[in-house]
Structures are given as C-alpha cells and as structure tokens.
Motif scaffolding. Structure first.
Motif, PDB file in Angstrom:
ATOM      1  N   PRO A 166      16.977 122.910  65.050  1.00  0.00           N
ATOM      2  CA  PRO A 166      15.530 123.132  65.164  1.00  0.00           C
ATOM      3  C   PRO A 166      14.926 123.647  63.861  1.00  0.00           C
ATOM      4  O   PRO A 166      15.473 124.535  63.214  1.00  0.00           O
ATOM      5  N   GLY A 167      13.792 123.039  63.490  1.00  0.00           N
ATOM      6  CA  GLY A 167      13.087 123.471  62.292  1.00  0.00           C
ATOM      7  C   GLY A 167      13.588 122.855  61.003  1.00  0.00           C
ATOM      8  O   GLY A 167      12.982 123.058  59.947  1.00  0.00           O
ATOM      9  N   GLN A 168      14.666 122.085  61.051  1.00  0.00           N
ATOM     10  CA  GLN A 168      15.226 121.496  59.839  1.00  0.00           C
ATOM     11  C   GLN A 168      14.412 120.277  59.402  1.00  0.00           C
ATOM     12  O   GLN A 168      13.916 119.508  60.231  1.00  0.00           O
ATOM     13  N   THR A 169      14.322 120.098  58.093  1.00  0.00           N
ATOM     14  CA  THR A 169      13.675 118.920  57.526  1.00  0.00           C
ATOM     15  C   THR A 169      14.665 117.758  57.535  1.00  0.00           C
ATOM     16  O   THR A 169      15.822 117.920  57.133  1.00  0.00           O
ATOM     17  N   TYR A 170      14.220 116.596  58.007  1.00  0.00           N
ATOM     18  CA  TYR A 170      15.122 115.446  58.033  1.00  0.00           C
ATOM     19  C   TYR A 170      14.388 114.197  57.547  1.00  0.00           C
ATOM     20  O   TYR A 170      13.163 114.159  57.451  1.00  0.00           O
ATOM     21  N   ARG A 171      15.180 113.202  57.234  1.00  0.00           N
ATOM     22  CA  ARG A 171      14.640 111.907  56.822  1.00  0.00           C
ATOM     23  C   ARG A 171      15.562 110.819  57.359  1.00  0.00           C
ATOM     24  O   ARG A 171      16.714 111.094  57.758  1.00  0.00           O
ATOM     25  N   THR A 172      15.076 109.588  57.376  1.00  0.00           N
ATOM     26  CA  THR A 172      15.938 108.453  57.663  1.00  0.00           C
ATOM     27  C   THR A 172      15.819 107.453  56.519  1.00  0.00           C
ATOM     28  O   THR A 172      14.750 107.298  55.923  1.00  0.00           O
ATOM     29  N   TYR A 179      26.821  96.632  64.366  1.00  0.00           N
ATOM     30  CA  TYR A 179      26.497  96.781  65.793  1.00  0.00           C
ATOM     31  C   TYR A 179      25.049  97.195  66.033  1.00  0.00           C
ATOM     32  O   TYR A 179      24.670  97.520  67.163  1.00  0.00           O
ATOM     33  N   THR A 180      24.212  97.227  64.975  1.00  0.00           N
ATOM     34  CA  THR A 180      22.794  97.548  65.157  1.00  0.00           C
ATOM     35  C   THR A 180      21.923  96.602  64.346  1.00  0.00           C
ATOM     36  O   THR A 180      22.376  95.927  63.418  1.00  0.00           O
ATOM     37  N   ILE A 181      20.643  96.572  64.700  1.00  0.00           N
ATOM     38  CA  ILE A 181      19.605  96.013  63.844  1.00  0.00           C
ATOM     39  C   ILE A 181      18.629  97.152  63.553  1.00  0.00           C
ATOM     40  O   ILE A 181      18.599  98.156  64.266  1.00  0.00           O
ATOM     41  N   HIS A 182      17.869  97.026  62.483  1.00  0.00           N
ATOM     42  CA  HIS A 182      16.970  98.103  62.052  1.00  0.00           C
ATOM     43  C   HIS A 182      17.755  99.412  61.893  1.00  0.00           C
ATOM     44  O   HIS A 182      17.299 100.481  62.298  1.00  0.00           O
ATOM     45  N   GLY A 183      18.940  99.312  61.288  1.00  0.00           N
ATOM     46  CA  GLY A 183      19.810 100.469  61.150  1.00  0.00           C
ATOM     47  C   GLY A 183      19.260 101.528  60.213  1.00  0.00           C
ATOM     48  O   GLY A 183      18.550 101.232  59.247  1.00  0.00           O
ATOM     49  N   ARG A 184      19.615 102.767  60.497  1.00  0.00           N
ATOM     50  CA  ARG A 184      19.171 103.891  59.683  1.00  0.00           C
ATOM     51  C   ARG A 184      20.277 104.927  59.542  1.00  0.00           C
ATOM     52  O   ARG A 184      21.142 105.048  60.410  1.00  0.00           O
ATOM     53  N   GLN A 185      20.196 105.671  58.455  1.00  0.00           N
ATOM     54  CA  GLN A 185      21.031 106.858  58.243  1.00  0.00           C
ATOM     55  C   GLN A 185      20.141 108.080  58.391  1.00  0.00           C
ATOM     56  O   GLN A 185      19.014 108.093  57.901  1.00  0.00           O
ATOM     57  N   ILE A 186      20.637 109.113  59.058  1.00  0.00           N
ATOM     58  CA  ILE A 186      19.863 110.332  59.276  1.00  0.00           C
ATOM     59  C   ILE A 186      20.395 111.419  58.348  1.00  0.00           C
ATOM     60  O   ILE A 186      21.597 111.725  58.370  1.00  0.00           O
ATOM     61  N   ASP A 187      19.526 111.994  57.532  1.00  0.00           N
ATOM     62  CA  ASP A 187      19.891 113.065  56.608  1.00  0.00           C
ATOM     63  C   ASP A 187      19.089 114.321  56.929  1.00  0.00           C
ATOM     64  O   ASP A 187      17.922 114.238  57.323  1.00  0.00           O
ATOM     65  N   VAL A 188      19.727 115.475  56.716  1.00  0.00           N
ATOM     66  CA  VAL A 188      19.055 116.764  56.879  1.00  0.00           C
ATOM     67  C   VAL A 188      19.111 117.492  55.546  1.00  0.00           C
ATOM     68  O   VAL A 188      20.116 117.427  54.822  1.00  0.00           O
ATOM     69  N   LEU A 189      18.035 118.184  55.198  1.00  0.00           N
ATOM     70  CA  LEU A 189      17.951 118.871  53.915  1.00  0.00           C
ATOM     71  C   LEU A 189      18.653 120.225  53.996  1.00  0.00           C
ATOM     72  O   LEU A 189      18.336 121.067  54.838  1.00  0.00           O
TER      73      LEU A 189
END
Length: 373
Positions: A166-172, A179-189
């Motif tokens: 909770p409260g963390q800054t994240y980006r994709t 096994y996916t389309i529109h794939g993304r990686q999730i990063d937290v600062l």
C-alpha cells in the motif's frame, strides 16, 4: 539431454516450499492469503480455485501448453532441470495453469480465479533479490460471462499493489510472454531503483483454446514473485533471510510487520581470476547457477557473485598470458565472490575452501591458483 540424478532430484524436492502451509507457517503464505481475499472481494461472483501441484510437471504443461515455441532457448537443459525426458522441475507456477484450464473446460463453472502458489526451479544470479529456487504465484481469472481485457488487467494490477504494498509507486512496461497478449511487467519503486515484482497480461486465446475453452472465454494472467513481494513489504534486503533458521530472523518470517535487522555476520570477499573458453556463458544467471552447484550444501553462504572484468587473449599483456598459459580464443575473467553465511562467521580457512570450490568449477586453464591448500 542431461537429466537430474536421483540424488539431485531428491535434494531439490527436499527443499521446503515456503508457500505451502502443510510444510509449516511462513509470511509468504500471508501474502497469498491477502491477495486471494482482496481479489475475492473485488470479484464477489468469481469462484476461487486454489491449486497446489507436485513440482515435477510434464514438459508439455511447463512449455508447450503455455505457447512456448519448440525451439525456445528456455527449454535447454542449462535453464531447465529435467527429471526425465518428458518431465521437469517446474520453472514457473504457470505450469499449474494448463491442467487447471483443462479441468475448467469440463466443469460447470463459468467465472474462476485460479490461485497457484509454490516453489520453482531455475537458473538465476546470486545477489540480494535473486535465488535459483524462487516462490511464485499465478493468478488467472478466466470467464465466459465477463469479457476480460486491458481495463480489467489494469484494475487487477492496482489491486495487487494496493493490497500487498500500500502506498508504493508502481509502473508497468510492455513485456512479451507466450501465454499472454498485451503483456506487461510490473515494477515498484524502491528508493531510486525500479524493482520488478511480476508480469501479467490478457490470457492468450491460443492457450485457452488448447485447453478446450472456446471463443466465449477470455481471461487475465498474472504472475507476481512472492519472495520479492514479501521482501518489499517487510523491508528485507537479503533474500536468504526468508529461509533463515536463526530464531531472531525466523520468528520475524511469521508475520508482515517491518523486519528488524539482527546483527550481521562480516562479509568475506574473494576475487577470482579464471580462464574460460570463447563460448563459455558468463551471464549473471548462468554464473549464479554454476556457483551454487560448486558450493553444494554451502550455497547459501554466497551473498553475491559478479563479473568485475573480462579481457580477451589479444588484449591481455604477454606476461599475463604466459602466467595463465592462456590459449588463443580464451578469456581472462575476474569474478568477485562475496561470502556471508547468515548464521556464523567464516574462518579464513573455510572461506578459502569455498573460494577454491568456485574457482575449480569456473577455471578452465592449466594453471591452478588454489589458496586453501
């Protein structure tokens, strides 16, 4: 094909799965519980299927049925631990998804969240946030009542971060998975550094169809790293602490409160000058795996391993080539090994012995520079 010996296979299977309640409580399980509860509340009409399969899986479910190409490099034995020509130690918890999808195709369910957590086996670097036996969580929501796409995926990502961090800054950032389309990686600062916590995407239609689910089905696929989530939640900067048997540490691995550091053992640094051939892979992942194999039962003593420099035959001074008896095409690689067991201080003799084990495993030249004798 290189297949694990019975001894190697049993040693891998004997390692405790921290995500399995049957093997004792651990805070990793609390992370899974929080995520399952949060998504269950967000999707009140979605059935929740919790799955826990044996870590030895078919090659087909680990790769083929998830859309991996037949020639994918990840199938090679240097990356995958083969239990037999047709079975592997799962390299990701996604290996539990194809059988779950096949079960869904023969059930009466129409909207399901699949929750698959467990230990995985792979090559990886040696540093504060990587291990060759990580814990992962696969979260796949599959529905024929609701069309699931990128807007729903974004909401799922936000719910994950909000729940565990909770409260963390994240980006994709865009990422490609078979096994996916529109794939993304999730990063937290973390400070000024982006830390990956998982990958996700819209479930690839081809994967659903292969399992027997027709065009009326759609889905979301997410695979966060449980070790990484727990470390970020508690403020832990050494992944080895998750398995520590030191009571001062182990007791803190039973809840999600911030970690309170205990007195650290001093680190021992050893720099190795090794000779390798022209085609030897010295990437972080391969190097980490070779170091773990060389240390065997003492693998957890390695805090980090990194290549500090690399010099080709042509660029090495003549005196150095002569001292190492380097042959044309070979390279001189400088490797830094940092040893710091979590439960004791190494003596110089112990550190030198471990250094020599790593050196002997990596060095391919005729001149041995052992210091533990």
């Amino acid at each position: 094909m290189s297949v694990l010996t019975a001894e190697e296979l049993n040693a891998n299977l004997a390692l405790r799965d921290l995500a399995d309640p049957a093997q004792g409580p651990h805070a990793i399980q609390l992370v899974v519980d929080q995520i399952r509860t949060a998504l269950g509340q967000a999707w009140p009409y979605t059935e929740i299927w919790t799955r826990r399969d044996h870590p030895v899986v078919t090659l087909a479910d680990n790769y083929d049925n998830l859309g991996y190409a037949a020639g994918s490099v990840t199938r090679e034995e240097r990356y995958t631990r083969y239990a037999s020509p047709t079975q592997v130690l799962r390299s990701h918890t996604s290996a539990m998804i194809p059988p779950a999808l096949r079960e869904l195709a023969t059930s009466e369910a129409s909207d399901v969240l699949m929750v698959c957590a467990g230990i995985c086996y792979r090559r990886d670097s040696v540093d504060w946030q990587h291990t060759g036996t990580p814990h992962q969580l696969d979260l796949w929501r599959i529905s024929r009542n609701v069309t699931l796409g990128e807007p729903e995926l974004e909401a799922m990502i936000a719910k994950l971060v909000e729940t565990v961090l909770p409260g963390q800054t994240y980006r994709t950032v865009p990422a490609v998975h078979p096994y996916t389309i529109h794939g993304r990686q999730i990063d937290v600062l973390l400070g000024d550094q982006w830390i990956e916590i998982g990958e996700c995407g819209v479930a690839a239609p081809a994967v659903l169809r292969k399992a027997g689910l027709d065009e009326s089905w759609s889905g979301l696929a997410m695979g966060p790293g449980l070790d990484r989530l727990l470390m970020l939640r508690k403020g832990i900067r050494d992944i080895r602490l998750l398995r520590s048997t030191d009571p001062r540490v182990a007791e803190q691995m039973l809840d999600l409160t911030p970690y309170k550091p205990v007195s650290a053992m001093p680190a021992v640094r050893r720099d190795l000058s090794v000779v390798v051939g022209p085609d030897v892979d010295i990437s972080d992942e391969v190097l980490g795996d070779r170091v773990r194999q060389a240390l065997g039962a003492d693998a957890e003593a390695a805090e980090s391993v990194e290549v500090r420099g690399e010099t080709s035959y042509d660029d090495l001074p003549a005196a150095a080539r002569e001292r190492l008896q380097l042959e044309p095409g070979q390279r001189n690689v400088l490797v830094r090994l940092v040893l710091r067991p979590l439960d004791r201080t190494l003596t110089d003799a112990e550190a030198n012995r471990l250094r020599d084990q790593v050196y002997s495993a990596l060095h391919e030249g005729p001149v041995l520079e052992l210091i533990g004798r």
